[in-house]
Design a protein around this motif. Structure first.
Motif, short mmCIF file in Angstrom:
data_model
loop_
_atom_site.label_atom_id
_atom_site.label_comp_id
_atom_site.label_asym_id
_atom_site.label_seq_id
_atom_site.Cartn_x
_atom_site.Cartn_y
_atom_site.Cartn_z
N VAL A 119 9.83 7.21 -59.83
CA VAL A 119 8.68 7.47 -58.95
C VAL A 119 7.97 8.74 -59.42
N LEU A 120 6.66 8.63 -59.63
CA LEU A 120 5.84 9.82 -59.85
C LEU A 120 5.35 10.32 -58.50
N VAL A 121 5.59 11.58 -58.22
CA VAL A 121 5.20 12.17 -56.94
C VAL A 121 4.15 13.24 -57.19
N LEU A 122 3.03 13.15 -56.47
CA LEU A 122 1.92 14.10 -56.60
C LEU A 122 1.89 15.03 -55.40
N ASP A 123 1.69 16.29 -55.66
CA ASP A 123 1.53 17.27 -54.58
C ASP A 123 1.07 18.58 -55.20
N GLU A 124 0.58 19.49 -54.36
CA GLU A 124 0.18 20.79 -54.87
C GLU A 124 0.97 21.89 -54.19
N THR A 125 0.99 23.04 -54.80
CA THR A 125 1.57 24.21 -54.17
C THR A 125 0.66 25.40 -54.44
N TYR A 129 -6.52 26.80 -48.37
CA TYR A 129 -5.46 26.43 -47.43
C TYR A 129 -4.10 26.47 -48.12
N VAL A 130 -3.13 27.04 -47.44
CA VAL A 130 -1.76 27.12 -47.94
C VAL A 130 -0.87 26.31 -47.00
N GLY A 131 -0.29 25.23 -47.52
CA GLY A 131 0.49 24.33 -46.68
C GLY A 131 1.70 24.99 -46.04
N VAL A 132 2.36 25.90 -46.76
CA VAL A 132 3.58 26.53 -46.23
C VAL A 132 3.29 27.36 -45.00
N THR A 133 2.17 28.09 -45.02
CA THR A 133 1.84 28.96 -43.89
C THR A 133 0.89 28.28 -42.90
N GLY A 134 0.20 27.21 -43.34
CA GLY A 134 -0.76 26.54 -42.48
C GLY A 134 -2.02 27.36 -42.24
N GLN A 135 -2.31 28.29 -43.15
CA GLN A 135 -3.46 29.17 -42.97
C GLN A 135 -4.30 29.21 -44.24
N ILE A 136 -5.51 29.74 -44.10
CA ILE A 136 -6.38 29.99 -45.24
C ILE A 136 -6.03 31.37 -45.79
N GLU A 137 -5.62 31.41 -47.05
CA GLU A 137 -5.20 32.68 -47.65
C GLU A 137 -5.72 32.78 -49.08
N ASN A 138 -5.69 34.00 -49.61
CA ASN A 138 -6.11 34.22 -50.99
C ASN A 138 -5.00 33.73 -51.92
N CYS A 139 -5.31 32.73 -52.73
CA CYS A 139 -4.25 32.12 -53.53
C CYS A 139 -4.83 31.33 -54.70
N GLN A 140 -3.95 30.99 -55.62
CA GLN A 140 -4.22 29.99 -56.65
C GLN A 140 -3.51 28.70 -56.23
N VAL A 141 -4.07 27.57 -56.62
CA VAL A 141 -3.49 26.26 -56.27
C VAL A 141 -3.32 25.45 -57.54
#
Length: 400
Positions: free
Chosen positions: A91-97, A113-125
């Motif tokens: 299985v190929l699984v797609l997701d981002e971090t 948007y950062v999935g771990v925190t559920g908030q909009i934060e300054n980040c690279q994806v």
């Protein structure tokens, strides 16, 4: 330990050619060994300290200015994983971090948007592709997501060394995922399914692309996604499930941190929009998979399924369980392989560190699988054949 060292030497030998000159190969090996070692923060200073350098200059040069291509290393990692884990039902699984960052100089950094925190934060994806089978999993591809605030600023892209084609338009995350699936397909990766969450499942172009390639998928969709049956027009999936008969079966989709992940599951034959005109291609079927919590029947999730005709529910549930493998990969890569420990700003350095971390993770996960294979108890010695006619009082061997 001697066996483990031999496996590492064998692993590094398969990718040493990527780095060319002997000095780069030595640095690459030391960097990988640091990534899998118990180093607290796997950044330039601590990696340099681990390998015996007084300053991080050599490590920084290796990431930022030396001549080697991270895409070649990615291909080597993919080949290594497939060699040891490849199966026809993979299985190929797609997701981002997301990678939290300060400042505005790092390539692709923005408020997102950062999935771990559920908030909009300054980040690279970054979007990743994992390869998962019942016996193991690893990250085998990656594509950075570059938001519009970067693609609309050519000078900023040049400063961060983002490749020119990236500086023309925003490429969506599902499109990045589709590109990775296509690379894997062309590379001959044994591919049974593609799985992803609703950020990818709701993208009809991705679903259509997989169907054109006759690739089965199990993709989460939001409740407002529409599907139709021969007896209804297009309806939201949460409405559709109230209009068609569903027969739920209780099954586990694999073990989690708290034991077996048991849910109630049901399938309904539908037609998903965005795929083949008039329905699925010959030999395939469109299905709506419904997952319902055992403890709270109001907690329901929906999945678009494109599968070969006759595929049993048990196989689809198995794929659903493997979808979580990529979360395990992210957790291990960040905690054990320094995936998010980098302190670099340019595109090339970012891609190099990420790909080296993927390589370290692949080695650790494949090694764990190989270790399990070598330490598993031998199969039981078969018992003597039962007599054709059991003696009086003996149990019937066919009734057990």
């Amino acid at each position: 330990m001697q066996v483990w060292s031999g496996w590492f030497e064998e692993f590094f030998a398969s990718l040493a050619w990527v780095f060319g000159r002997a000095d780069r190969r030595r640095t690459a090996m030391a960097y990988l060994q640091a990534l899998i070692a118990p180093v607290e923060r796997k950044n330039g200073w601590q990696i340099a300290e681990h390998v015996g350098d007084a300053t991080p200059d050599r490590v920084q040069w290796f990431l930022s200015r030396s001549t080697w291509l991270p895409d070649q290393l990615r291909d080597c990692v993919r080949s290594f994983v497939v060699t040891h884990l490849g199966r026809a039902d993979g299985v190929l699984v797609l997701d981002e971090t997301a990678f939290l960052k300060k400042g505005v100089k790092s390539a692709g950094v923005a408020r997102q948007y950062v999935g771990v925190t559920g908030q909009i934060e300054n980040c690279q994806v970054m979007v990743f592709c994992a390869y998962a089978v019942d016996t193991g999993r690893a990250l085998i591809d990656r594509e950075p997501y570059v938001p519009a605030v970067w693609t609309q600023d050519a000078a900023r892209c040049r400063e961060a060394k983002i490749p020119r084609p990236r500086a023309k338009e925003v490429i969506t995350k599902p499109e990045l995922g589709r590109r990775m699936v296509e690379r894997c397909r062309r590379a001959g990766v044994p591919l049974g399914w593609v799985a992803a969450d609703s950020a990818y499942g709701q993208d009809r172009e991705l679903r259509a692309a997989l169907e054109r390639r006759r690739i089965p998928y199990v993709l989460a969709v939001p409740v407002d996604e529409t599907a139709s049956t021969h007896g209804t027009g297009p309806l939201r999936v949460d409405v559709l499930t109230r209009k068609v008969p569903l027969v739920f079966e209780r099954r586990s989709c694999g073990k989690g941190t708290k034991g077996e992940r048991r849910y109630d599951w049901a399938l309904a034959e539908v037609i998903w929009p965005g795929g083949s005109d008039g329905g699925p291609r010959r030999g395939f079927v469109h299905l709506l998979l419904v997952r319902r919590s055992i403890s709270d029947a109001s907690k329901v999730a929906y999945f678009a399924v494109h599968a070969r005709t006759g595929t049993p529910l048990s196989e689809i549930v198995r794929v659903m369980g493997l979808r979580w493998s990529i979360e395990d990969c992210f957790e291990t890569a960040k905690s054990d392989c320094g995936l998010d420990h980098y302190e670099v700003r340019t595109w090339d350095a970012w891609m190099r560190h990420i790909t080296l971390s993927m390589a370290a993770l692949a080695f650790l996960n494949v090694t764990a699988t190989r270790t399990d294979d070598t330490t598993s108890p031998p199969p039981p010695v078969p018992e003597p054949d039962q007599p054709d006619h059991p003696e009086k009082g003996d149990p019937d061997p066919l009734s057990s």
